[in-house]
Design a protein around this motif. Structure first.
Motif, PDB file in Angstrom:
ATOM      1  N   VAL A 189      63.890  34.036 -31.722  1.00  9.70           N
ATOM      2  CA  VAL A 189      63.316  33.610 -30.444  1.00  9.70           C
ATOM      3  C   VAL A 189      63.446  34.718 -29.412  1.00  9.70           C
ATOM      4  O   VAL A 189      62.473  35.057 -28.705  1.00  9.70           O
ATOM      5  N   ALA A 190      64.640  35.297 -29.305  1.00 14.51           N
ATOM      6  CA  ALA A 190      64.876  36.340 -28.310  1.00 14.51           C
ATOM      7  C   ALA A 190      64.012  37.575 -28.567  1.00 14.51           C
ATOM      8  O   ALA A 190      63.392  38.122 -27.645  1.00 14.51           O
ATOM      9  N   LEU A 191      63.966  38.021 -29.821  1.00 17.27           N
ATOM     10  CA  LEU A 191      63.178  39.218 -30.139  1.00 17.27           C
ATOM     11  C   LEU A 191      61.684  38.971 -29.989  1.00 17.27           C
ATOM     12  O   LEU A 191      60.930  39.887 -29.649  1.00 17.27           O
TER      13      LEU A 191
ATOM     14  N   TRP B   3      54.922  37.432 -33.451  1.00 14.47           N
ATOM     15  CA  TRP B   3      55.090  36.000 -33.680  1.00 14.47           C
ATOM     16  C   TRP B   3      54.769  35.613 -35.120  1.00 14.47           C
ATOM     17  O   TRP B   3      55.290  34.623 -35.631  1.00 14.47           O
ATOM     18  N   GLN B   4      53.923  36.400 -35.805  1.00 11.84           N
ATOM     19  CA  GLN B   4      53.604  36.077 -37.206  1.00 11.84           C
ATOM     20  C   GLN B   4      54.849  36.146 -38.091  1.00 11.84           C
ATOM     21  O   GLN B   4      55.041  35.308 -38.981  1.00 11.84           O
ATOM     22  N   PHE B   5      55.703  37.138 -37.841  1.00 11.35           N
ATOM     23  CA  PHE B   5      56.932  37.261 -38.615  1.00 11.35           C
ATOM     24  C   PHE B   5      57.859  36.086 -38.316  1.00 11.35           C
ATOM     25  O   PHE B   5      58.476  35.519 -39.226  1.00 11.35           O
ATOM     26  N   THR B   6      57.933  35.719 -37.058  1.00 19.16           N
ATOM     27  CA  THR B   6      58.787  34.600 -36.655  1.00 19.16           C
ATOM     28  C   THR B   6      58.341  33.305 -37.319  1.00 19.16           C
ATOM     29  O   THR B   6      59.156  32.534 -37.841  1.00 19.16           O
ATOM     30  N   ILE B   7      57.032  33.052 -37.310  1.00 25.16           N
ATOM     31  CA  ILE B   7      56.509  31.832 -37.934  1.00 25.16           C
ATOM     32  C   ILE B   7      56.786  31.828 -39.435  1.00 25.16           C
ATOM     33  O   ILE B   7      57.158  30.796 -40.006  1.00 25.16           O
ATOM     34  N   ALA B   8      56.649  32.987 -40.078  1.00 27.32           N
ATOM     35  CA  ALA B   8      56.888  33.070 -41.524  1.00 27.32           C
ATOM     36  C   ALA B   8      58.334  32.722 -41.863  1.00 27.32           C
ATOM     37  O   ALA B   8      58.601  32.061 -42.876  1.00 27.32           O
ATOM     38  N   LEU B   9      59.264  33.138 -41.016  1.00 26.98           N
ATOM     39  CA  LEU B   9      60.666  32.808 -41.267  1.00 26.98           C
ATOM     40  C   LEU B   9      60.978  31.352 -40.943  1.00 26.98           C
ATOM     41  O   LEU B   9      61.633  30.660 -41.719  1.00 26.98           O
TER      42      LEU B   9
END
Length: 215
Positions: free
Chosen positions: A103-105, A113-119
Motif C-alpha cells: 500500500v505504501a509503495l 498498481w498492477q503488481f500490487t493487485i497481482a500480489l
C-alpha cells in the motif's frame, strides 16, 4: 511425506519435553516476542514513510523487518519454544508487512498498481481457500517452505525497491535487483498458493468420500 492439516477436533499436546506448558510459557517466549516486535514495526514503517517522510529510516525498519522473518522460526526451533501462538503470529506479521508495504509503495508510486493487485489477488484466493478448509473442519495447513521462501524474497525485495526510489545514485543497480527479487517472489508466491489449493482439493475429496461412505 507431509502430514495433513490438523482437524479442528484433533487432540492437542499437553506437555513439552523442553519445559513448562502453562499459558504464560506459551505466550512469553523469545520467538513470540520477536514476532510482537515485528508487528510493531508495521505502523512504525507506515508513519516514517507516509507521514514523517523519513525515507532512510523507513528503509531501515523495512529491512530489519524483512531480515527478521526467519529469525523467530529459527529461534523457536533452536530453543524448542514452538507454540500455536507463534505459528499464528509469524504468518500474520508476514501478511501485514507485505500488505502495508505494498500500500505504501503504491501510494508513493514506487511500485505500479498492477503488481500490487497481482500480489493481493493471491491473498484473496488463499482467504477463500481457508474458508473452505474451515467449512470441512480443517485448520489452516502448515506453512510450506515454498511459501516461506516467497515471503522472504518479497520482504527482501521491498527495501531494495525503496532504496532505489529514495537514493538516486542507487536507482539503476538497486532497481534491477529489487525488481528481479520482486518478480521472482511473486512467481513463488502464486506457485505456493497453487500447492495449497491442491492440498485443499485432496482434503475436500477425501472428506466427501468419507461422508458418502458413512451416509
Amino acid at each position: 511425506m507431509s502430514r495433513r492439516p490438523a482437524r479442528a477436533d484433533d487432540a492437542q499436546p499437553t506437555a513439552d519435553a523442553a519445559g513448562p506448558v502453562g499459558p504464560a510459557w506459551r505466550i512469553l517466549t523469545v520467538p513470540n516476542l520477536i514476532s510482537f516486535v515485528r508487528l510493531l514495526g508495521v505502523p512504525l514503517f507506515l508513519y516514517l514513510f507516509l507521514v514523517a517522510g523519513a525515507d532512510v529510516a523507513a528503509v531501515v525498519v523495512l529491512a530489519v523487518g524483512g531480515m527478521s522473518d526467519w529469525v523467530d522460526g529459527y529461534v523457536a526451533r533452536r530453543l524448542r519454544q514452538v507454540s500455536r501462538l507463534g505459528e499464528l503470529l509469524d504468518p500474520i506479521a508476514d501478511r501485514l508487512y507485505i500488505l502495508a508495504t505494498l500500500v505504501a509503495l503504491t501510494v508513493r508510486d514506487v511500485v505500479p498498481w498492477q503488481f500490487t493487485i497481482a500480489l493481493l489477488a493471491r491473498d484473496v484466493v488463499m482467504t477463500a481457500n481457508l474458508a473452505v478448509l474451515r467449512w470441512y473442519g480443517y485448520r489452516p495447513p502448515p506453512v510450506h517452505y515454498l511459501g516461506k521462501t516467497a515471503t522472504f524474497v518479497l520482504l527482501a525485495a521491498f527495501p531494495v525497491l525503496l532504496l532505489a526510489a529514495t537514493v538516486p545514485g542507487a536507482a539503476t543497480v538497486a532497481g534491477a535487483i529489487g525488481w528481479g527479487l520482486a518478480l521472482w517472489g511473486l512467481g513463488l508466491y502464486w506457485l505456493a498458493g497453487g500447492l495449497y489449493l491442491g492440498q485443499t482439493r485432496r482434503l475436500v475429496r477425501a472428506s466427501r468420500s468419507a461422508r458418502a461412505e458413512v451416509g
